[in-house]
Design a protein around this motif. Structure first.
Motif, short mmCIF file in Angstrom:
data_model
loop_
_atom_site.label_atom_id
_atom_site.label_comp_id
_atom_site.label_asym_id
_atom_site.label_seq_id
_atom_site.Cartn_x
_atom_site.Cartn_y
_atom_site.Cartn_z
N LEU A 308 30.66 41.33 45.60
CA LEU A 308 30.77 39.98 45.05
C LEU A 308 31.81 39.92 43.93
CD1 LEU A 308 26.98 39.00 44.94
CD2 LEU A 308 28.70 38.26 46.59
N GLN A 309 31.93 41.00 43.18
CA GLN A 309 32.88 41.02 42.07
C GLN A 309 34.33 41.06 42.56
OE1 GLN A 309 32.11 44.13 39.22
NE2 GLN A 309 34.01 43.76 38.08
N TYR A 310 34.58 41.79 43.65
CA TYR A 310 35.96 41.99 44.11
C TYR A 310 36.26 41.29 45.43
CZ TYR A 310 36.32 45.51 40.46
OH TYR A 310 36.35 46.15 39.25
N TYR A 311 35.37 40.40 45.87
CA TYR A 311 35.50 39.78 47.19
C TYR A 311 36.83 39.05 47.38
CZ TYR A 311 34.38 36.98 51.32
OH TYR A 311 34.41 36.40 52.57
N GLU A 312 37.28 38.35 46.35
CA GLU A 312 38.52 37.57 46.47
C GLU A 312 39.72 38.46 46.76
OE1 GLU A 312 38.70 34.40 46.74
OE2 GLU A 312 36.55 34.17 46.42
N GLN A 313 39.64 39.74 46.47
CA GLN A 313 40.75 40.65 46.71
C GLN A 313 40.69 41.32 48.08
OE1 GLN A 313 41.47 43.33 43.32
NE2 GLN A 313 40.30 41.93 42.03
N PHE A 314 39.60 41.08 48.83
CA PHE A 314 39.47 41.69 50.15
C PHE A 314 40.56 41.16 51.08
CE2 PHE A 314 34.69 42.96 50.43
CZ PHE A 314 34.86 43.75 49.31
N ASP A 315 40.95 41.98 52.06
CA ASP A 315 41.90 41.49 53.05
C ASP A 315 41.16 40.63 54.08
OD1 ASP A 315 40.66 43.22 54.89
OD2 ASP A 315 42.22 44.74 54.73
N SER A 316 41.92 40.01 54.96
CA SER A 316 41.34 39.05 55.91
C SER A 316 40.34 39.71 56.86
CB SER A 316 42.45 38.37 56.70
OG SER A 316 43.23 39.31 57.40
N ARG A 317 40.57 40.98 57.16
CA ARG A 317 39.65 41.66 58.08
C ARG A 317 38.24 41.69 57.51
NH1 ARG A 317 39.42 48.20 59.09
NH2 ARG A 317 37.50 48.20 60.31
N TYR A 318 38.11 42.09 56.27
CA TYR A 318 36.77 42.24 55.69
C TYR A 318 36.20 40.90 55.24
CZ TYR A 318 37.37 47.25 56.08
OH TYR A 318 37.54 48.52 56.59
N LYS A 319 37.05 39.94 54.90
CA LYS A 319 36.52 38.59 54.64
C LYS A 319 35.98 37.97 55.92
CE LYS A 319 39.03 37.16 50.49
NZ LYS A 319 40.01 36.21 49.91
N GLY A 320 36.63 38.32 57.04
CA GLY A 320 36.12 37.85 58.33
C GLY A 320 34.81 38.51 58.70
N LEU A 321 34.66 39.77 58.32
CA LEU A 321 33.43 40.50 58.61
C LEU A 321 32.27 39.97 57.78
CD1 LEU A 321 32.06 43.06 59.95
CD2 LEU A 321 32.58 44.22 57.82
N ILE A 322 32.55 39.68 56.51
CA ILE A 322 31.53 39.16 55.60
C ILE A 322 31.99 37.79 55.10
CG2 ILE A 322 30.12 39.64 53.57
CD1 ILE A 322 31.06 42.56 53.74
N PRO A 323 31.83 36.76 55.91
CA PRO A 323 32.31 35.44 55.50
C PRO A 323 31.43 34.83 54.40
CG PRO A 323 31.17 35.29 57.60
CD PRO A 323 31.23 36.75 57.25
N LEU A 324 32.02 34.59 53.25
CA LEU A 324 31.32 34.01 52.11
C LEU A 324 32.15 32.86 51.56
CD1 LEU A 324 30.32 37.26 50.14
CD2 LEU A 324 28.87 35.97 51.73
N LYS A 325 31.49 31.91 50.95
CA LYS A 325 32.21 30.87 50.22
C LYS A 325 31.57 30.70 48.85
CE LYS A 325 29.64 26.81 51.91
NZ LYS A 325 29.76 25.49 52.58
N ARG A 326 32.39 30.27 47.92
CA ARG A 326 31.91 30.12 46.54
C ARG A 326 31.00 28.90 46.45
NH1 ARG A 326 33.62 32.17 41.80
NH2 ARG A 326 35.49 33.06 42.79
N VAL A 327 29.81 29.13 45.93
CA VAL A 327 28.83 28.06 45.77
C VAL A 327 28.29 28.12 44.35
CG1 VAL A 327 26.59 27.17 46.53
CG2 VAL A 327 28.18 28.11 48.21
N TYR A 328 28.17 26.98 43.72
CA TYR A 328 27.61 26.94 42.38
C TYR A 328 26.12 26.60 42.48
CZ TYR A 328 32.37 27.00 40.63
OH TYR A 328 33.66 27.37 40.35
#
Length: 338
Positions: A308-328
């Motif tokens: 969760l801390q470094y998610y924004e720096q993940f490449d597209s492969r791993y963002k596709g594997l773990i799809p998350l969106k920012r929610v408040y």
């Protein structure tokens, strides 16, 4: 307070509220799955409903079949006249409460996409702000039809005119909802890692995470690795300390002291050892690591924190594997007694 012998049901009018007029203007509640036809012609058991969904919706994911079948089965065979239905409208942002007054009927002529119907009489229409955050969360379930259990009494009080707007500062369910959302996200991440990244792919993922944290990594090729899966370092050549020797375990069980001790045996003076697992560590393993200043353990929960801390720096492969969106989500601020 004991509630009357009736079931409270939550229902949604499609992802975008496209059946809102059918619900509120024509006084029906409805489900889609139009390809199936008349649900009353299916034998009254869940397995028959599952077979029909597989037949008519062959492209649906296998995991969705029992969920969809359960909703249709309950709409026909479990819901009964006199039950309470709760509909949170996306159109007017109100919560509508009604009484089921009709048996199941199939009629595609009213709204073709929602042919499975029950007559309902709406008895209460209230703004969302009158309900606790917990009650709103329960009726925000992802399913089209679901039983409301945890906050049934609150909805009964709303029908009876006893529910008053609860000041946000006194709404204890806000913290519960925030915790449940966070816990659900953590479970999702761990489940995806456990199912999709067994063995060497998990080592590659940990290596990528370390890259996002600012380390350069050398990942051992697939196969026997001598107990070291990754070597991490800060400089390009891997000469400058600290040198971190990493072992990863993609199993979900507990990792014991023998594995931790074996890793530490491969750590030379001036180096550091890191053991990463998706599960947990035994107390013996934790105690051993605490006694070594150059040894660190990262379990599944720690791993999620780092993701969760470094998610924004993940490449597209791993963002596709773990799809998350920012929610408040609401943050509960403890009031000072001073």
């Amino acid at each position: 307070m004991s509630l009357p012998e009736k079931t409270f049901w939550g229902i949604h009018a499609g992802k975008t509220g496209d059946a809102d007029n059918l619900f509120l203007k024509k006084n029906y509640i409805a489900l889609g799955w139009a390809r199936i036809g008349d649900l009353s012609k299916i034998p009254a058991d869940r397995e028959a409903f599952k077979k029909k969904i597989v037949e008519k919706y062959p492209d649906n994911k296998p995991g969705s079949v029992p969920v969809d079948a359960g909703q249709l089965y309950r709409f026909v065979h479990v819901m009964k006249k006199g039950d309470i239905v709760i509909y949170p409208s996306k159109k007017d942002r109100n919560v509508h409460l009604g009484i089921v007054e009709g048996e199941y009927k199939y009629d595609p002529s009213i709204v073709s996409g929602y042919p499975n119907l029950r007559q309902v009489r709406w008895i209460k229409h209230v703004p969302r702000t009158i309900l606790s955050q917990g009650a709103l969360y329960e009726i925000g379930a992802a399913m089209s039809l679901f039983q409301v259990k945890n906050y049934a009494e609150e909805f009964q009080n709303t029908i009876d005119g006893k529910q008053q707007p609860l000041p946000v500062k006194k709404d204890e369910t806000i913290a519960l909802v925030a915790e449940e959302i966070e816990e659900s996200t953590r479970d999702f991440i761990l489940k995806k890692l456990a199912q999709e990244l067994k063995g060497h792919p998990f080592a590659e993922f940990v290596g990528h995470l370390l890259n996002c944290m600012g380390y350069r990594t050398r990942i051992s090729p697939e196969g026997p690795d001598g107990g070291i899966d990754i070597v991490a370092h800060k400089d390009e050549l891997g000469f400058e300390p600290p040198i971190i020797k990493v072992q990863v375990k993609s199993t979900e069980g507990s990792v014991g002291d023998p594995i931790v001790s074996a890793l530490y045996g491969k750590v030379s003076p001036g180096e550091y050892g890191l053991l990463v697992c998706l599960g947990t560590f035994t107390n013996q393993a934790k105690n051993f690591a605490k006694s070594k200043s150059n040894l660190r353990l990262i379990d599944g929960n720690d791993m999620v924190d780092l993701i969760l801390q470094y998610y924004e720096q993940f490449d597209s492969r791993y963002k596709g594997l773990i799809p998350l969106k920012r929610v408040y989500v609401p943050e509960v601020i403890e009031e000072s007694n001073e």
